[in-house]
Design an enzyme around this catalytic site. Structure first.
Site, PDB file in Angstrom:
ATOM      1  N   CYS A   1      33.326  45.125  39.695  1.00 28.13           N
ATOM      2  CA  CYS A   1      33.057  43.758  40.157  1.00 28.13           C
ATOM      3  C   CYS A   1      34.023  42.780  39.480  1.00 28.13           C
ATOM      4  CB  CYS A   1      31.597  43.434  39.823  1.00 28.13           C
ATOM      5  SG  CYS A   1      31.166  41.694  39.848  1.00 28.13           S
TER       6      CYS A   1
ATOM      7  N   CYS B   1      32.471  39.901  37.603  1.00 29.36           N
ATOM      8  CA  CYS B   1      31.826  40.418  36.385  1.00 29.36           C
ATOM      9  C   CYS B   1      32.858  40.540  35.265  1.00 29.36           C
ATOM     10  CB  CYS B   1      31.196  41.781  36.642  1.00 29.36           C
ATOM     11  SG  CYS B   1      29.890  41.776  37.884  1.00 29.36           S
TER      12      CYS B   1
END
Length: 105
Positions: free
Chosen positions: A30, A33
């Site tokens: 991600c 992230c």
């Protein structure tokens, strides 16, 4: 460095913690992230009286399901074993600090 929370230690490290805990639900694939990682690590070094850590949703899908994580990064602040704040997406260090300070009060 931020703590690593897993199925095995979530109960003791997060739910039974005496201090407020910020949990970053994330995954290595991600992009947003990964943007949060240096912010989380810096806060973990700078802040006292709180615990800051991460849950890899690929490794711990049960925790992600239990806390209704449908988008990541998802950042939850726990106090006394309960979620007191929930944020989704990239957040500023200032906002995270503010949420943690509020939970300490």
């Amino acid at each position: 460095m931020a703590h690593v929370f897993t199925d095995d230690n979530f109960e003791t490290e997060v739910l039974q913690a005496k201090e407020p805990v910020l949990v970053d639900f994330w995954a290595p694939w991600c992009g947003p992230c990964r943007q949060m990682t240096p912010i989380i690590d810096r806060l973990a070094q700078e802040m006292t009286g709180v615990k800051i850590g991460k849950v890899n949703v690929d490794d711990c899908p049960g925790l992600a399901t239990e806390y209704g994580i449908s988008s990541i990064p998802a950042l939850l602040v726990f106090k006394g074993g309960k979620v007191v704040s929930r944020m989704v997406g990239v957040q500023s260090a200032a906002l995270l600090k503010e949420k943690l300070e509020a939970a300490k009060a």
